[in-house]
Design an enzyme around this catalytic site. Structure first.
Site, short mmCIF file in Angstrom:
data_model
loop_
_atom_site.label_atom_id
_atom_site.label_comp_id
_atom_site.label_asym_id
_atom_site.label_seq_id
_atom_site.Cartn_x
_atom_site.Cartn_y
_atom_site.Cartn_z
N LYS A 230 -13.12 -6.13 -7.28
CA LYS A 230 -13.55 -6.45 -5.91
C LYS A 230 -15.03 -6.83 -5.97
O LYS A 230 -15.90 -5.94 -5.99
CB LYS A 230 -13.32 -5.25 -5.00
CG LYS A 230 -11.85 -4.87 -4.81
CD LYS A 230 -11.72 -3.72 -3.83
CE LYS A 230 -10.29 -3.54 -3.36
NZ LYS A 230 -9.44 -2.88 -4.35
N LYS B 58 0.86 -1.18 0.00
CA LYS B 58 0.00 0.00 0.00
C LYS B 58 0.90 1.23 0.00
O LYS B 58 1.77 1.38 0.87
CB LYS B 58 -0.88 0.02 1.25
CG LYS B 58 -1.99 -1.02 1.23
CD LYS B 58 -3.20 -0.50 0.49
CE LYS B 58 -4.38 -1.44 0.64
NZ LYS B 58 -5.52 -0.98 -0.20
#
Length: 320
Positions: free
Chosen positions: A235, A133
């Site tokens: 997702k 991230k």
């Protein structure tokens, strides 16, 4: 003869989980279990705070309405993405459409410690892929960490996720600290900038491939083969029904793009289903499912190899 049960649940999270500047203390969701004769199918409905359009309470209302309709013989699906996904998974299990075979490999989430990552990658068969991230700290720091990891592990490929955190200037500051010789080993960087045009320009100027994630859920998004765009990250909890997920995967593959099935921090039950969906729709592509360690428990179906305790259905709150 049709029957159904709905369960509500809440799992404590590790202290450090932050989503869109808000701390996620618990993961809240629902399960639906459908039965028709001897057959059974489960689905998870867990809207992700800060990302899903719908709240947990709205999803619960929509799910209970849909289940009652299904018990009456209706075959449609709800509109809300998380409810449509969970309901369609339960139906896909019930009818045998969702294969049992699963891809339980997961690209490990890396905090920036190369020694820790070397240990985690040691047992990974095939390609060494990890996820980092970026965009949470200074862009320069992110660039230095990424460069360090790529330098320390010569066969490593990194997937990076910026969640649209950077201005074009910040994105360039990041790239400046990544050795141009290593940039080809950045598999992709998800949504580096706040706008798609800025992200496209970043890819052209730096040679770092990008991937679309949030863009897939915007009304004006169309699948196109573009310079510098290598992948789409799907997702399912945020996307909708299993059919919609299949359509997006097919659209990406038709353009030569990599499609990656990715977690929205589902419980172990949802993650095991995503592992099956990944093996079915994106075979050979490592899914992004390394989120179970953020939770303090598993439920109903454990993830293979996880040491977390696993709650049984009797320990959950039943709504129907």
């Amino acid at each position: 003869m049709r029957s159904a049960q709905v369960y509500r649940w809440q799992i404590p999270m590790d202290a450090g989980v932050v989503l869109r500047d808000r701390r996620l203390k618990t993961r809240d969701g629902l399960y639906v279990c459908l039965r028709d004769g001897e057959r059974e199918g489960w689905g998870e409905i867990s809207p992700l705070p800060g990302f899903s359009q719908e709240t947990w309470e709205e999803a619960q209302t929509a799910l209970l309405t849909w289940v009652n309709d299904w018990l009456q013989g209706n075959e449609g699906l709800p509109e809300m993405p998380s409810v449509a996904f969970g309901a369609s998974c339960a139906l896909a299990e019930l009818t045998g459409i969702l294969p049992e075979a699963a891809d339980y490999r997961a690209a490990p989430l890396c905090t920036g410690d190369p020694d820790d990552l070397v240990l985690r990658l040691a047992d990974m068969p095939g390609e060494k892929i990890a996820k980092v991230k970026v965009g949470l700290y200074e862009a320069v720091r992110d660039g230095m960490v990424v460069n360090l990891l790529l330098e320390a592990i010569p066969d490593l490929h990194l997937r990076l996720d910026a969640n649209r955190a950077w201005t074009p200037l910040k994105a360039q500051q990041f790239a400046k600290y990544v050795n141009p010789d290593y940039r080809a080993r950045i598999a992709f960087l998800e949504e580096p900038c706040k706008t798609r045009d800025d992200s496209r320009a970043f890819a052209r100027e730096t040679g770092i491939a990008i991937a679309w994630d949030e863009s897939l859920r915007e009304a004006d998004f169309t699948f196109e083969a573009e310079e510098g765009v290598r992948a789409v990250v799907i997702k399912p909890t945020l996307t909708g029904s299993l059919d919609k997920v299949r359509e997006q995967v097919a659209a990406a593959h038709a353009l030569g793009l990599t499609a990656v099935i990715s977690s929205s921090i589902e419980s172990s039950l949802g993650l095991t289903q995503l592992a099956r969906i990944a093996a079915w729709l994106t075979p050979g592509t490592l899914p992004g499912l390394d989120t179970l360690h953020l939770m303090q428990a598993q439920q109903i179906r454990p993830w293979p190899g996880s040491a977390l305790p696993c709650l049984k259905r009797e320990e959950l709150e039943r709504l129907l």
